[in-house]
Write an enzyme that holds these catalytic residues in place. Structure first.
Site, PDB file in Angstrom:
ATOM      1  N   HIS A 143      30.224  33.917  43.163  1.00 13.19           N
ATOM      2  CA  HIS A 143      30.739  35.266  43.424  1.00 13.19           C
ATOM      3  C   HIS A 143      29.618  36.267  43.112  1.00 13.19           C
ATOM      4  O   HIS A 143      29.693  37.020  42.142  1.00 13.19           O
ATOM      5  CB  HIS A 143      31.965  35.512  42.532  1.00 13.19           C
ATOM      6  CG  HIS A 143      32.793  36.692  42.928  1.00 13.19           C
ATOM      7  ND1 HIS A 143      32.583  37.421  44.075  1.00 13.19           N
ATOM      8  CD2 HIS A 143      33.856  37.283  42.313  1.00 13.19           C
ATOM      9  CE1 HIS A 143      33.476  38.392  44.154  1.00 13.19           C
ATOM     10  NE2 HIS A 143      34.250  38.337  43.099  1.00 13.19           N
ATOM     11  N   ASP A 169      37.740  34.599  32.668  1.00  9.67           N
ATOM     12  CA  ASP A 169      38.312  34.691  34.019  1.00  9.67           C
ATOM     13  C   ASP A 169      39.627  33.910  33.983  1.00  9.67           C
ATOM     14  O   ASP A 169      39.895  33.173  33.014  1.00  9.67           O
ATOM     15  CB  ASP A 169      37.318  34.079  35.022  1.00  9.67           C
ATOM     16  CG  ASP A 169      37.809  34.121  36.478  1.00  9.67           C
ATOM     17  OD1 ASP A 169      38.706  34.935  36.779  1.00  9.67           O
ATOM     18  OD2 ASP A 169      37.297  33.339  37.303  1.00  9.67           O
ATOM     19  N   GLN A 209      29.956  40.151  42.347  1.00 10.49           N
ATOM     20  CA  GLN A 209      30.596  40.424  41.051  1.00 10.49           C
ATOM     21  C   GLN A 209      29.550  40.448  39.929  1.00 10.49           C
ATOM     22  O   GLN A 209      29.590  41.290  39.042  1.00 10.49           O
ATOM     23  CB  GLN A 209      31.651  39.348  40.767  1.00 10.49           C
ATOM     24  CG  GLN A 209      32.325  39.477  39.407  1.00 10.49           C
ATOM     25  CD  GLN A 209      33.295  40.638  39.321  1.00 10.49           C
ATOM     26  OE1 GLN A 209      34.144  40.816  40.189  1.00 10.49           O
ATOM     27  NE2 GLN A 209      33.184  41.450  38.271  1.00 10.49           N
ATOM     28  N   ARG A 236      31.819  47.452  40.971  1.00 13.05           N
ATOM     29  CA  ARG A 236      31.843  46.596  42.165  1.00 13.05           C
ATOM     30  C   ARG A 236      31.447  47.412  43.396  1.00 13.05           C
ATOM     31  O   ARG A 236      30.689  46.956  44.240  1.00 13.05           O
ATOM     32  CB  ARG A 236      33.241  46.004  42.393  1.00 13.05           C
ATOM     33  CG  ARG A 236      33.754  45.037  41.351  1.00 13.05           C
ATOM     34  CD  ARG A 236      32.916  43.803  41.203  1.00 13.05           C
ATOM     35  NE  ARG A 236      32.622  43.148  42.480  1.00 13.05           N
ATOM     36  CZ  ARG A 236      33.503  42.426  43.200  1.00 13.05           C
ATOM     37  NH1 ARG A 236      34.719  42.230  42.748  1.00 13.05           N
ATOM     38  NH2 ARG A 236      33.157  41.880  44.356  1.00 13.05           N
ATOM     39  N   ARG A 268      34.792  36.124  52.522  1.00 11.21           N
ATOM     40  CA  ARG A 268      35.398  35.540  51.314  1.00 11.21           C
ATOM     41  C   ARG A 268      36.217  34.334  51.739  1.00 11.21           C
ATOM     42  O   ARG A 268      37.065  34.441  52.630  1.00 11.21           O
ATOM     43  CB  ARG A 268      36.311  36.543  50.589  1.00 11.21           C
ATOM     44  CG  ARG A 268      37.232  35.836  49.583  1.00 11.21           C
ATOM     45  CD  ARG A 268      38.054  36.774  48.721  1.00 11.21           C
ATOM     46  NE  ARG A 268      37.223  37.449  47.734  1.00 11.21           N
ATOM     47  CZ  ARG A 268      37.706  38.046  46.652  1.00 11.21           C
ATOM     48  NH1 ARG A 268      38.997  38.059  46.423  1.00 11.21           N
ATOM     49  NH2 ARG A 268      36.893  38.646  45.816  1.00 11.21           N
ATOM     50  N   CYS A 279      36.326  39.691  35.399  1.00 11.99           N
ATOM     51  CA  CYS A 279      36.156  40.121  36.791  1.00 11.99           C
ATOM     52  C   CYS A 279      37.439  40.714  37.357  1.00 11.99           C
ATOM     53  O   CYS A 279      37.400  41.490  38.305  1.00 11.99           O
ATOM     54  CB  CYS A 279      35.687  38.955  37.634  1.00 11.99           C
ATOM     55  SG  CYS A 279      36.758  37.508  37.530  1.00 11.99           S
TER      56      CYS A 279
HETATM   57  N1  NVA Z   1      37.870  32.605  39.681  1.00 13.33           N
HETATM   58  C1  NVA Z   1      38.652  33.612  40.353  1.00 13.33           C
HETATM   59  C2  NVA Z   1      37.858  34.858  40.527  1.00 13.33           C
HETATM   60  C3  NVA Z   1      38.600  36.006  41.152  1.00 13.33           C
HETATM   61  C4  NVA Z   1      37.767  37.230  41.321  1.00 13.33           C
HETATM   62  C5  NVA Z   1      39.147  33.069  41.677  1.00 13.33           C
HETATM   63  O1  NVA Z   1      38.361  32.444  42.401  1.00 13.33           O
HETATM   64  O2  NVA Z   1      40.336  33.232  41.983  1.00 13.33           O
HETATM   65  N1   CP Z   2      36.961  40.598  40.989  1.00 13.16           N
HETATM   66  C1   CP Z   2      37.351  40.429  42.265  1.00 13.16           C
HETATM   67  O1   CP Z   2      36.663  39.843  43.101  1.00 13.16           O
HETATM   68  O2   CP Z   2      38.542  40.999  42.537  1.00 13.16           O
HETATM   69  P1   CP Z   2      39.377  40.853  43.898  1.00 13.16           P
HETATM   70  O3   CP Z   2      39.834  39.423  43.999  1.00 13.16           O
HETATM   71  O4   CP Z   2      40.498  41.821  43.747  1.00 13.16           O
HETATM   72  O5   CP Z   2      38.461  41.212  45.033  1.00 13.16           O
END
Ligand code: NVA
Ligand code: CP
Length: 331
Positions: free
Chosen positions: A137, A233, A140, A319, A110, A274
């Site tokens: 992502h 989101d 997800q 998930r 990540r 998400c």
């Molecule tokens: N768009 C958000 C998704 C988190 C799961 C981020 O990248 O922070």
């Molecule tokens: N939805 C998601 O990816 O959550 P986290 O950032 O907690 O992993």
């Protein structure tokens, strides 16, 4: 136990790399693994293997899902936190990939740009899984599609509306997922928040083949009328500078998911997110930004988030089952 590793040796970097059939098979496998877990039946498909989890951004769901799924599959796990590795600071991605691939059987990453996870995969001889980048992502989306399938019994023909910043990881990858699986995807946002034209064009072609559609719409009423799924989101994603909060709140507030939006959607509509979500001021950042800009809720109201139409916690549970499917299929 049935044979599950139909994608053995493959990376899981973005949904564009997979056929409709492969994505459908991953969702089916997740459903099977979920059932086995519920029935308390063992499913140690990857017994004796080990995986590494690299997180350059924070996480609750993705990290916990990888860890629990790995253990259920019989694997050992090492977690490298945002400060806890040399990656990019003292060691290149290429070197890191070669070191980890010689110790582990799979690597989750990540972080920031999609090109980083792509490079990691290029130099790794074991599968690499994308646990979120700025652009995509993909794990997800598998969870979201499983959740929709469980609720509606189908994916094809579902009207799916994404509200908010549609040009970031969630908007992009939901559009790809919907286009591949035959849903009618609508990005509902001010024009500047629409996904990149090139990706939209690619998804339109995919949607033609799958029987779905891709629409960009700034008018909220037009976009959400008859929708089965309303998805949103956060307005500011991880890694973005604090300065953008002001304009996001100003520009995206008309695209907040509230009762009026849910009432305009189809009677059977569900709310999805998400997570994490800013639906009240009970978080540090939510409180700080809410007070600074005079709002008590952001992308979704607390009323909708807590309503019966909200299926965000089923979605979060999925998930784990879908990440388990990705690992079992590729190892
Ligand atoms: N768009 C958000 C998704 C988190 C799961 C981020 O990248 O922070
Ligand atoms: N939805 C998601 O990816 O959550 P986290 O950032 O907690 O992993």
């Amino acid at each position: 136990m049935k044979k599950v590793n139909f994608l053995q040796g493959k990376d899981f970097l973005k949904l564009l790399d997979f056929s409709t059939e492969e994505i459908e098979k991953l969702i089916e496998l997740a459903s099977y693994l979920k059932q086995r877990k519920r029935q308390g039946k063992p499913h140690e498909y990857c017994k004796g293997k080990n995986i590494a989890l690299i997180f350059e951004k924070t996480s609750t769901r993705t990290r916990c899902s990888f860890e629990v799924a790995a253990r259920d599959l019989g694997m050992g796990v090492t977690y490298l936190d945002p400060q806890g590795s040399q990656i990019g600071k003292k060691e290149s991605i290429a070197d890191t990939a070669r070191v980890l691939a010689s110790i582990y059987d799979g690597i989750e990453y990540r972080g920031y740009g999609q090109e980083i996870v792509e490079e990691l995969a290029k130099y790794s001889k074991v599968p690499v899984w994308n646990g979120l980048t700025n652009e995509f992502h993909p794990t997800q989306i598998l969870a979201d599609m499983l959740t929709i399938k469980e609720r509606f019994g189908r994916l094809k023909g579902i009207k799916f509306v994404y509200m908010g910043d549609a040009r970031y990881n969630m908007g992009n990858s939901l559009m790809v997922g919907c286009a591949k699986l035959g849903l009618d995807f609508v990005a509902c946002a001010p024009e500047k928040y629409f996904p990149a034209t090139e990706l939209v064009e690619e998804c339109k072609k995919l949607a033609e083949a799958s029987g779905g559609s891709v629409t960009l719409e700034s008018d909220v009423k037009k976009a959400v009328e008859g929708a089965n799924v309303i998805y949103t989101d956060v307005w500011v994603s991880m890694g973005e500078p604090e300065e953008v909060w002001k304009e996001r709140i100003q520009e995206l507030s008309p695209y907040q998911v509230n009762k009026a939006v849910m009432d305009t959607a189809a009677p059977n509509a569900v709310f999805m997110h998400c997570l994490p979500a800013f639906h009240d001021l009970k978080t540090k950042i939510g409180k700080e930004m809410g007070e600074k800009f005079g709002v008590s809720e952001m992308e979704v109201t607390d009323e909708v988030f807590e309503s019966e139409k909200s299926i965000v916690f089923e979605e979060a549970e999925n998930r784990m089952h879908t990440i388990k499917a990705v690992m079992a299929a590729t190892l």
